[in-house]
Design a protein around this motif. Structure first.
Motif, mmCIF file in Angstrom:
data_model
loop_
_atom_site.group_PDB
_atom_site.id
_atom_site.type_symbol
_atom_site.label_atom_id
_atom_site.label_comp_id
_atom_site.label_asym_id
_atom_site.label_seq_id
_atom_site.Cartn_x
_atom_site.Cartn_y
_atom_site.Cartn_z
ATOM 1 N N SER A 118 32.842 13.051 -12.891
ATOM 2 C CA SER A 118 32.970 12.006 -13.906
ATOM 3 C C SER A 118 31.634 11.347 -14.207
ATOM 4 C CB SER A 118 33.986 10.960 -13.440
ATOM 5 O OG SER A 118 34.041 9.861 -14.330
ATOM 6 N N GLU A 148 34.908 10.294 -23.060
ATOM 7 C CA GLU A 148 34.690 10.105 -21.626
ATOM 8 C C GLU A 148 36.002 9.822 -20.907
ATOM 9 O OE1 GLU A 148 32.559 6.910 -18.603
ATOM 10 O OE2 GLU A 148 31.875 7.047 -20.683
ATOM 11 N N THR A 149 36.864 8.993 -21.523
ATOM 12 C CA THR A 149 38.165 8.668 -20.922
ATOM 13 C C THR A 149 39.039 9.917 -20.822
ATOM 14 O OG1 THR A 149 38.067 6.424 -21.821
ATOM 15 C CG2 THR A 149 40.220 7.231 -21.125
ATOM 16 N N ASN A 152 37.810 12.128 -18.060
ATOM 17 C CA ASN A 152 38.164 11.560 -16.755
ATOM 18 C C ASN A 152 39.626 11.837 -16.406
ATOM 19 O OD1 ASN A 152 35.618 10.548 -16.215
ATOM 20 N ND2 ASN A 152 36.045 8.546 -17.097
ATOM 21 N N LEU A 204 44.931 1.908 -18.290
ATOM 22 C CA LEU A 204 43.971 2.917 -18.741
ATOM 23 C C LEU A 204 42.980 2.334 -19.746
ATOM 24 C CD1 LEU A 204 46.266 6.066 -19.147
ATOM 25 C CD2 LEU A 204 44.515 5.694 -17.410
ATOM 26 N N ASP A 205 43.484 1.582 -20.717
ATOM 27 C CA ASP A 205 42.622 1.032 -21.764
ATOM 28 C C ASP A 205 41.929 -0.254 -21.321
ATOM 29 O OD1 ASP A 205 41.605 1.177 -24.441
ATOM 30 O OD2 ASP A 205 42.895 -0.516 -24.941
#
Length: 372
Positions: A118, A148-149, A152, A204-205
């Motif tokens: 990551s 990127e999220t 990951n 998550l956000d």
């Protein structure tokens, strides 16, 4: 009869001593390997650079400095865990101890490798991805952070599958069986599942965390006290009451995060080799403003350029100040990388006019609250 008993006892004692000696040697060698692995693991970053340079047949000074060195701690941890995992093969005959240590080391190794992957992806995107996008004539924006999220999430899924396979768990079959049961559960607990899904979205956000002040589009304002599995608890100032809002609602409303209302002031110093004429000063100011204001995430019209001559010096110095906006660490890092590329652009443009300068290091970043 006594002589026979003495011989048997002597033989058993010698056999026990041999077993104890064997165990001592095996465990002594095992712990020696653990120590050697810990020492050798510290050289993992150097070995990675050496291996990559042999494949590319080119010096990798920039890659080492910008990619490997910032992550050398994670490289060392991962390398040490790999060597520890290999060392466990020397105690495979002792199944009880082997299984316990193998579980701990494998779990740690998979987590460290996922963490390393990551962070590597983030560094590569910041150092090379942003530059590549600009060379292609595309605009750099928050889509990089969304990518990127997603990466990951993929890394996390692969890590989970790898660990399940290591434990000989049929994860695909397990998910399939859970999926069949999940259809029936979904109809029976639709509202509860909506709230749980909303919780996943919030984690998550991360539009807010515990301790931050937020305002919803319905006018609700307060401090986040907790984010539970079903709901978020918000303390209302003044009244002191506690508002409990379902997470399914929090995931679908507009949220104004008051605590994150901040911007970072950037302070640059440019030292020119001589005293600039008035026309050159105007040119410097124009180029600096155009290059910085064109960046994604720069507070519009915030750039200020002050040119002056320091005491007892025969050169001009420029102090450049402006603000970059960002809600989290990844956003700020992306904008700082864009600033580095903007500095290179400023240097190239000024050199075309025969104006040389040295940028003082380090660049100063100061957090500043946004005026509400």
């Amino acid at each position: 009869m006594n002589v026979i008993n003495d011989l048997i006892i002597s033989w058993l004692t010698q056999e026990n001593q041999a077993i104890i000696t064997k165990l001592s040697l095996e465990f002594g060698f095992f712990f020696l390997l653990i120590v050697v692995s810990f020492i050798a693991g510290r050289y993992t970053p150097n070995l990675c650079i050496l291996g990559i340079s042999r494949l590319s047949k080119q010096p990798l000074n920039e890659f080492s400095e910008k990619i490997i060195q910032p992550l050398k701690g994670i490289f060392r941890l991962t390398g040490t865990l790999i060597l520890w995992s290999l060392s466990l093969n020397f105690i495979i005959n002792y199944q009880g101890l082997y299984r316990v240590l193998n579980f701990i080391v494998d779990l740690s190794l998979i987590l460290s490798m996922a963490w390393l992957a990551s962070r590597l992806f983030r560094q590569i995107v910041l150092i090379y991805g942003v530059d590549l996008i600009q060379k292609l004539g595309k605009e750099v924006d928050e889509l990089l952070l969304v990518l990127e999220t997603v990466i990951n999430v993929i890394i996390g899924f692969v890590a989970a599958v790898a660990f399940a396979k290591r434990l000989e768990i049929n994860l695909v079959g397990l998910l399939a069986s859970l999926g069949l049961g999940g259809i029936a559960i979904a109809f029976a607990a639709q509202k509860t599942l909506e709230q749980l899904l909303g919780t996943c979205v919030l984690y998550l956000d991360r539009p807010f965390i515990v301790g931050e002040y937020i305002r919803l589009n319905n006018g609700l304002y307060g401090r986040v006290e907790s984010i539970g599995l079903r709901s978020t608890k918000i303390r209302i100032p003044g009244k002191g009451t506690l508002m409990i809002v379902p997470n399914s609602m929090m995931a679908n409303v507009e949220i104004e995060n008051i605590t994150r209302g901040k911007k970072v002031m950037v302070l640059l110093y440019l030292d020119f080799a001589r005293i600039l004429e008035d026309s050159e000063q105007a040119l410097v100011e124009d180029i600096v403003k155009k290059c910085t204001n064109a960046l994604f995430g720069i507070d519009p019209d915030s750039t200020k350029v002050a040119l002056f001559i320091p005491e007892k010096q025969s050169q001009t110095r420029a102090r450049v100040t402006f603000f970059i906006l960002g809600s989290n660490e990844s956003s700020i890092k992306l904008r700082k990388r864009l600033l580095e590329l903007a500095n290179e652009n400023i240097s190239e443009q000024l050199l075309t006019y025969g104006i040389n300068f040295i940028m003082q290091e380090p660049t100063i970043y100061v957090e500043s609250p946004v005026t509400l």
